[in-house]
Write an enzyme that holds these catalytic residues in place. Structure first.
Site, PDB file in Angstrom:
ATOM      1  CD  GLU A 174      -2.611   1.043   2.667  1.00  0.00           C
ATOM      2  OE1 GLU A 174      -2.433   0.583   3.631  1.00  0.00           O
ATOM      3  OE2 GLU A 174      -3.807   1.827   2.620  1.00  0.00           O
ATOM      4  CB  CYS A 185      -4.860  -1.286   3.803  1.00  0.00           C
ATOM      5  SG  CYS A 185      -4.079  -1.438   5.371  1.00  0.00           S
ATOM      6  CE  LYS A 230      -7.311   1.827   3.295  1.00  0.00           C
ATOM      7  NZ  LYS A 230      -5.992   2.181   3.773  1.00  0.00           N
TER       8      LYS A 230
END
Lengths: 383, 383
Positions: free
Chosen positions: B119, B232, B195
């Site tokens: 990330e 994540c 994300k």
């Protein structure tokens, strides 16, 4: 070493790893250490005499100013069948009642408030045989069957909530179900929770015996906390855990029957992931031993007919919302796992990690509705 | 032993357990053993010279009659930042390009088809500081930034799909995003995946920098298979994995940045649970090392101000649909994990375990819609 002999992961690690490394390995594997729970000497002695494993652990939570601690003790029971599978049915059931009764007595000595037995605990896990007779004779009424009456006696006697997963015969609709009966510590039947997802794993298809449950995601408000029951194969379905949690469950029990060759590496993952993802406690219970059947049967895998389904590996455990878990019970022995948990931990972890608040559930409901349709167009980008 | 020194769980087990027990422990912890993948000597030598760990594993599938094997090699890259966090920004980015470039060269020697970086790989994970400057200067255009151009060169040169998770600056809406850019092996930008869930963990709130993504659950059809990127914190949300899978993803990458004190016991659970529940492969990637910042900052935990967020513990791994997983990379070193997988395994496991077929998704969509509403009435039974 055969897979039926290996006693437990935890025992192996503790026997061989140097202390400093063991601490790191345990931290990574099990999270924040669950403390040993002091159990009364009479209970320890009785468990030894009755030849079952007794273990106790404790999940703490931080002190709060406005809410008192909400400590509850749960008991998880795993066991072998007692008599051979060709003994008279009533003898088999009575022997199981008697065995589990002596475990529950020890649980009462340990101050257990809520106890849960393994899936279809009064019978061998005979669905692998695909025979209807004599196995369907083990089915009982959830409200008025002998097993429910037996559990009501235990509940009243020990002031304990009893979760009794049985094969249910519902006369009303001439239907069999895989059902957990939830009995209040008053002795009243609080309700029942039917298995929501029916395994179709290779040729092992329980829908020969019963269909998907129609009780949805019921949560039971007991004196000791809000509980739900996600039976066996439902642990593979994250949405099933989610909906029990959305309905308010603080502790979700997962009474199961599953064998080593099939699912053992998944066992430590799924119930624990559910505890993490849903900010709640989960209790995974599996039976132990190898059960032999008189008629041989095949398993749709090209192999010869055989008389057993495989080794049920026990390993019952409790997982907490903070990613920690207790060690598992033995892979080979009957056992009682007593776990004290402060249910305040759920909201504390939720307030810290915020998975519900960041969950975007309304958007997922829309997406899932579309995705489930026959004319769904997946969102795929090609060059 | 401090948590920054402990090299890996796998190394510890292998050093101390007797062979027969080790086999059982590994079976329970990791499932069906992933075979070692033979890697070319030049790659092994280059990795040693360049001081990063290089490991290779292989997931097999059964031979089918109608479909040929669908072998793909993925590469997972984990690394420290290269320069101190107060070095000039362009120097920091260039140093990271150079470091990752030399890892990708080794990946090419190993025949990697799809590579994924960690990330926001071009920058320190500075969101813990809550400073806007200078960190937002690391943000780049997903389509035309220097880092994308750099990755396009790699992709073309090595005929490799490159997944490049960066801090994205979108001029169009004057907005920052946490975005994975997916570059085809032709060198073209195939698209981007933002994300979907933004962490609010204690005081650590990345929505100071960017909001929930608006790209949904896009799947990218590459020459080597259908892939998706769940960035994540999205790994904590089972529905996020589910929707990538429902849109057809065969491999879901999870580029992450997460520290030991926070998430380490959850790390082996979540991506692996997603692989099991969704009949697909998942690739969990985490950065390594401790990153020091010039300005001190607090972490909303009552403790004194400090200059680092904690130890990023690496441990990148790949999980398969059958409950098996590779060992993890080191907790402390830069590394490249090369994993060959036969994507036919996904459908084989799905046909065996049937979690999609037994998923009752349409009913869950309805239930979830109701549960997400402000006036939802949970289904709770009281005595």
């Amino acid at each position: 070493m055969s897979t039926c002999e290996f006693e437990s992961l935890e025992k192996s690690l503790e026997s061989h790893l140097p202390e400093a490394e063991l601490a790191e390995v345990k931290r990574i594997l099990f999270g924040r250490e669950t403390q040993r729970l002091e159990l009364p000497t009479c209970a320890v002695k009785a468990a030894a005499e009755r030849e079952f494993e007794l273990k106790g652990y404790k999940f703490d939570a931080a002190q709060e100013q406005l809410r008192p601690p909400k400590a509850v003790r749960v008991g998880l029971v795993q066991h072998h069948i007692v008599l051979p599978t060709d003994a008279p049915i009533l003898d088999q059931i009575n022997a199981m009642h008697s065995r589990v009764g002596e475990v529950v007595e020890v649980a009462a000595m340990c101050g257990v408030n809520i106890i849960c037995f393994q899936e279809t605990w009064t019978m061998p896990f005979a669905f692998c045989t695909r025979e209807k007779e004599p196995w369907t004779e083990f089915a009982e009424s959830a409200e008025e069957g002998n097993t429910t009456r037996f559990c009501q006696e235990l509940a009243k006697k020990y002031n304990m909530v009893v979760i009794s997963p049985i094969l249910e015969r519902e006369e009303l609709h001439s239907t069999l179900w895989n059902t957990a009966v939830v009995i209040s510590n008053s002795g009243n039947v609080l309700g029942k929770s039917r298995k929501n997802h029916i395994p179709k794993v290779g040729d092992f298809n329980e829908s020969t015996y019963y269909m998907e449950g129609d009780t949805g995601h019921t949560v039971f408000q007991t004196q000791f906390g809000k509980i739900a029951v996600n039976i066996c194969y439902g642990r593979h379905h994250p949405l099933n855990w989610l909906m029990y949690s959305m309905n308010g469950a603080e502790v979700i029990f997962n009474p199961s029957a599953t064998i080593g060759a099939l699912s053992e590496p998944m066992w430590p993952i799924e119930a624990r992931n559910a505890a993490i993802a849903n900010h709640c406690f989960t209790c995974a219970i599996n039976r132990v031993g190898t059960e032999h059947f008189k008629s041989e049967f095949t398993s749709g895998d090209g192999k010869k007919a055989h008389h057993d389904f495989g080794h049920f590996y026990g390993s019952s455990y409790v997982a907490g919302p903070d990613g920690s878990r207790t060690p598992g019970l033995s892979r080979t022995r009957d056992g009682l796992l007593v776990v004290e948990m402060d249910l305040n931990l759920n909201r504390q972890v939720s307030d810290k990690w915020s998975f519900k608040m960041t969950g975007r559930h309304a958007e997922y409901a829309e997406e899932l509705k579309k995705a489930a349709r026959h004319d769904f167009k997946p969102k795929i980008i090609k060059e």
